[in-house]
Design a protein around this motif. Structure first.
Motif, PDB file in Angstrom:
ATOM      1  N   GLN A  53      -0.600  -2.536  -5.572  1.00  0.00           N
ATOM      2  CA  GLN A  53      -1.304  -3.653  -4.960  1.00  0.00           C
ATOM      3  C   GLN A  53      -0.895  -5.007  -5.560  1.00  0.00           C
ATOM      4  O   GLN A  53      -0.958  -6.027  -4.900  1.00  0.00           O
ATOM      5  CB  GLN A  53      -2.827  -3.466  -5.084  1.00  0.00           C
ATOM      6  N   SER A  68       0.829  -1.218   0.000  1.00  0.00           N
ATOM      7  CA  SER A  68       0.000   0.000   0.000  1.00  0.00           C
ATOM      8  C   SER A  68       0.857   1.259   0.000  1.00  0.00           C
ATOM      9  O   SER A  68       0.536   2.237  -0.686  1.00  0.00           O
ATOM     10  CB  SER A  68      -0.915   0.029   1.227  1.00  0.00           C
ATOM     11  N   ASN A  96       2.050   1.834  -3.188  1.00  0.00           N
ATOM     12  CA  ASN A  96       0.894   2.075  -4.058  1.00  0.00           C
ATOM     13  C   ASN A  96       0.864   1.125  -5.252  1.00  0.00           C
ATOM     14  O   ASN A  96       0.449   1.491  -6.335  1.00  0.00           O
ATOM     15  CB  ASN A  96       0.862   3.544  -4.524  1.00  0.00           C
TER      16      ASN A  96
END
Length: 199
Positions: free
Chosen positions: A67, A62, A65
């Protein structure tokens, strides 16, 4: 994507297997018994750690950024966890193996001393029998043991697998001496004499 997913599944299985191996490494030389020792493996702790690793992997993915990197990060963290388990398990096994070797050497030394004294002592684990105790019969049985140069010593009901394994070296050392002293099949003869007294 599927490849990394399958690799993670394989890695989780390896971690669970490593956890079982660690249990037997710590308790070496306990015989392998998957079903009876299942609750002793403390698998719930491994599953909690895997959940924590999953959460950590999710948080790292996360922050970056990305996933789709979750499975890669999860795989790397699980590899580190498996490496830790392998190190712990192997170090415990090596430690127990050294301890067993020392005990075996002690038993061999004791066996040689007992052979010199013509008094071999066999240790065994078991409950203490108090019923049907007859002092006169027990004295006659002790005399038979003395005749064959052996003593049987009850160590109690607690089973020490390390000690049981080490005792085999004692038995191996005294076996040729007792055969030479008492002849072949001496144990059968001794048991037969004891049975006659008990009946």
């Amino acid at each position: 994507m599927k490849k990394i997913l399958y690799l993670n599944i394989i890695l989780i299985i390896l971690i669970l297997v490593a956890n079982v191996a660690i249990f037997y490494g710590i308790n070496f030389p306990m015989p392998f018994d998957f079903i009876n020792h299942f609750t002793d493996y403390e698998t719930e702790y491994i599953l909690i750690i895997l959940l924590i690793i999953g959460l950590l992997a999710y948080l790292i993915a996360s922050v970056k950024n990305k996933q789709n990197n979750f499975l890669h990060i999860f795989f790397i963290l699980n590899c580190l966890f498996l490496a830790f388990l392998a190190f712990e398990g192997s170090s415990e096994y090596i430690k127990k193996k050294k301890e067993l070797t020392l005990r075996e050497m002690e038993y061999i030394k004791q066996a040689k001393k007992d052979i010199e004294n013509d008094r071999v002592t066999y240790k065994f684990a078991g409950g203490l029998a108090v019923s049907d105790y007859d002092e006169e019969i027990e004295k006659k049985i002790d005399d038979i043991y003395k005749k064959y140069g052996v003593t049987y010593f009850n160590t109690g009901c607690i089973v020490d697998f390390m000690d049981l394994k080490a005792q085999k070296k004692y038995q191996e050392t005294v076996k040729p001496y007792l055969i030479k002293r008492n002849g072949k099949n001496w144990e059968l003869k001794m048991k037969s004499e004891i049975e006659k007294i008990r009946n």
